[in-house]
Design an enzyme around this catalytic site. Sequence first.
Site, short mmCIF file in Angstrom:
data_model
loop_
_atom_site.label_atom_id
_atom_site.label_comp_id
_atom_site.label_asym_id
_atom_site.label_seq_id
_atom_site.Cartn_x
_atom_site.Cartn_y
_atom_site.Cartn_z
N LYS A 101 0.87 -1.17 0.00
CA LYS A 101 0.00 0.00 0.00
C LYS A 101 0.91 1.22 0.00
CE LYS A 101 -1.66 2.49 3.16
NZ LYS A 101 -1.25 3.73 2.45
N GLU B 101 10.96 1.33 9.49
CA GLU B 101 11.82 2.48 9.14
C GLU B 101 11.07 3.74 9.52
OE1 GLU B 101 14.77 2.25 8.05
OE2 GLU B 101 14.91 0.29 7.10
N CYS C 203 13.65 11.40 5.85
CA CYS C 203 13.81 10.94 7.23
C CYS C 203 15.26 11.08 7.71
CB CYS C 203 13.31 9.51 7.39
SG CYS C 203 13.98 8.41 6.15
N GLU D 162 10.36 15.83 14.79
CA GLU D 162 10.94 15.80 13.44
C GLU D 162 10.34 16.91 12.58
OE1 GLU D 162 9.91 12.19 11.35
OE2 GLU D 162 11.70 12.34 10.11
P1 NAD Z 1 1.31 10.23 8.97
O1 NAD Z 1 1.99 9.70 10.17
O2 NAD Z 1 -0.17 10.36 8.99
O3 NAD Z 1 1.65 9.35 7.69
C1 NAD Z 1 2.96 8.92 7.38
C2 NAD Z 1 2.82 7.78 6.35
O4 NAD Z 1 2.21 6.66 6.97
C3 NAD Z 1 1.88 8.15 5.19
O5 NAD Z 1 2.42 7.60 4.01
C4 NAD Z 1 0.55 7.48 5.53
O6 NAD Z 1 -0.16 7.08 4.37
C5 NAD Z 1 0.98 6.28 6.32
N1 NAD Z 1 0.05 5.91 7.36
C6 NAD Z 1 -0.58 6.71 8.25
N2 NAD Z 1 -1.33 5.99 9.10
C7 NAD Z 1 -1.18 4.69 8.73
C8 NAD Z 1 -1.68 3.46 9.22
N3 NAD Z 1 -2.47 3.41 10.29
N4 NAD Z 1 -1.32 2.33 8.58
C9 NAD Z 1 -0.49 2.35 7.52
N5 NAD Z 1 0.04 3.48 7.03
C10 NAD Z 1 -0.30 4.64 7.63
O7 NAD Z 1 1.92 11.62 8.69
P2 NAD Z 1 2.05 12.55 7.42
O8 NAD Z 1 1.35 13.84 7.70
O9 NAD Z 1 1.76 11.86 6.13
O10 NAD Z 1 3.60 12.79 7.51
C11 NAD Z 1 4.06 13.51 8.63
C12 NAD Z 1 5.10 12.83 9.40
O11 NAD Z 1 5.34 11.49 8.99
C13 NAD Z 1 6.39 13.54 9.18
O12 NAD Z 1 6.54 14.56 10.10
C14 NAD Z 1 7.41 12.46 9.37
O13 NAD Z 1 7.75 12.41 10.73
C15 NAD Z 1 6.72 11.20 9.05
N6 NAD Z 1 7.13 10.58 7.79
C16 NAD Z 1 8.26 9.84 7.81
C17 NAD Z 1 8.71 9.26 6.64
C18 NAD Z 1 9.96 8.45 6.60
O14 NAD Z 1 10.57 8.32 5.55
N7 NAD Z 1 10.39 7.83 7.70
C19 NAD Z 1 7.99 9.45 5.47
C20 NAD Z 1 6.81 10.20 5.48
C21 NAD Z 1 6.39 10.76 6.66
#
Ligand code: NAD
Length: 478
Positions: free
Chosen positions: A177, A252, A286, A383
């Site tokens: 997904k 990750e 990240c 972050e």
């Molecule tokens: P978020 O935590 O809502 O989502 C982060 C990612 O996780 C998105 O791709 C989302 O589709 C997925 N996601 C969210 N809830 C999920 C669930 N219950 N099951 C499976 N997937 C889920 O936050 P956001 O607003 O999209 O991004 C903000 C924060 O997320 C950033 O500040 C950063 O800390 C983190 N982030 C980290 C990475 C990374 O490479 N480690 C990448 C994207 C976002």
Amino acid sequence: MAAQYEKLHLFIDGEWLGLDGRKSQPVLNPATGEEIGRLPHAKTADLDRALAAAARGFTQWKRVSANDRSKVLRRAAELIRERHERIATVMTLEEGKTIGESKLEVLSSAEVFEWMAEEGRRSYGRLIPARGEGHRQLVVKEPVGPVAAFSPWNFPAVTPARKIAAALAAGCSCIIKPAEETPATALLIAKALEEAGLPKGVLNVVFGVPSEVSSYLIASPVIRKISFTGSTAVGKLLAKLAADGVKRATMELGGHAPVVIFEDVDPEKVAPLAVAAKFRNAGQVCISPTRFFVHEAVHDRFVAKFTELSAAMPVGDGLDPKHKMGPLANARRIDAMETLIGDAKARGAKVKTGGSRIGNAGNFWQPTVLTEVPEEATMMTVEPFGPVAAMVRFKSFDEVVERANRLPYGLAGYAFTGSTKTATAISEQLETGLVGVNTFAVTVPETPFGGVKESGYGSEGGSEGLEAYLQTKFVSQM
Ligand code: NAD
């Protein structure tokens, strides 16, 4: 603009499934706010079909020789490379990063497939000397089973590639997904795999409400392994779901990378490297350098050069090659920048450059440099995931190590020094899974990538990346 984008589908059991009465959501171009596509959400019946296909696909794919699996992955890499300009355009349209960055990312994804194509042929077991004649003790590596993978929006090609390539190389099937905000890039990778000869059902791509899809897939007895890249908060939730079924997991998660700039470097030489690393993908990385600890002897010179280069950076639509930084990927990041920078200013931080949104169309934010940022500012703990660099001074090695290691994150850490002794000491002391000394380059397909502490567990890339999809069987044969 919409014409350049892709029609969006689910990819289940070798079939490309469109809207057909399914719920859907818009995909927006972050440079304009314009809707460029509509993404179908998988119904429960679609997820059940994907699970059944992954179960069947696993039975078939694990019997294919490692050599033949390698051929499919290498052919997919060739197709991705041939199509990299098209895939990169699609990625910039949906994610916003500059076209140059998108091209590099797509080419790097092709390399991930090639690396895993080769590494899959080396999933060696071993023979352990037995205690009696005619007795054999074998250690065999087997694919762990069908995988449920979840990838985020910031690297729409390379993050899915790392998960899919390793799973397939090991002999696993996979349901991925990708992020709903950047779906087309992953679909183009799936297309390359289909055309490379991957049997139907071995790879399935689904979309929906993330929490609903992830809880449904992880709870299924079909799924034996979870791989997630995203925030620490979501990672904790998914790790709990995986634990309920005693399922293997690679996590990750987020980071808040310290950069330690010692007094024995030329700060004007380090600044251009630091600016390029900081504003890559508008800071939504990240492993982005986020907390700059600069020795007081070189602080002002480093900040002056870093600020000059940041202020001069051309920001705009990533499709125009003259721009060196694109928009933030979604409007949530604009809100986050306003909150984090507002909080830092209220606590006494100084804005050297940037600090504001650019215009009202698209999610553009100025490259921002803050100094004198107190440790208690939210930005020094949460972050930032955006184009903001926080600069602080330090005096001694022990003090900076303590401050760099203060947070629960432990993904990447960087240090710049002219001394081998300091280089060794800092790489030993930083509590991170990745350390860059005199470089920000810490990710290539052949090296392990992963964090410690609340940045997660397990590695992607390198031989460790394949190992994550293998289980060990011991055979005692008389
Ligand atoms: P978020 O935590 O809502 O989502 C982060 C990612 O996780 C998105 O791709 C989302 O589709 C997925 N996601 C969210 N809830 C999920 C669930 N219950 N099951 C499976 N997937 C889920 O936050 P956001 O607003 O999209 O991004 C903000 C924060 O997320 C950033 O500040 C950063 O800390 C983190 N982030 C980290 C990475 C990374 O490479 N480690 C990448 C994207 C976002």
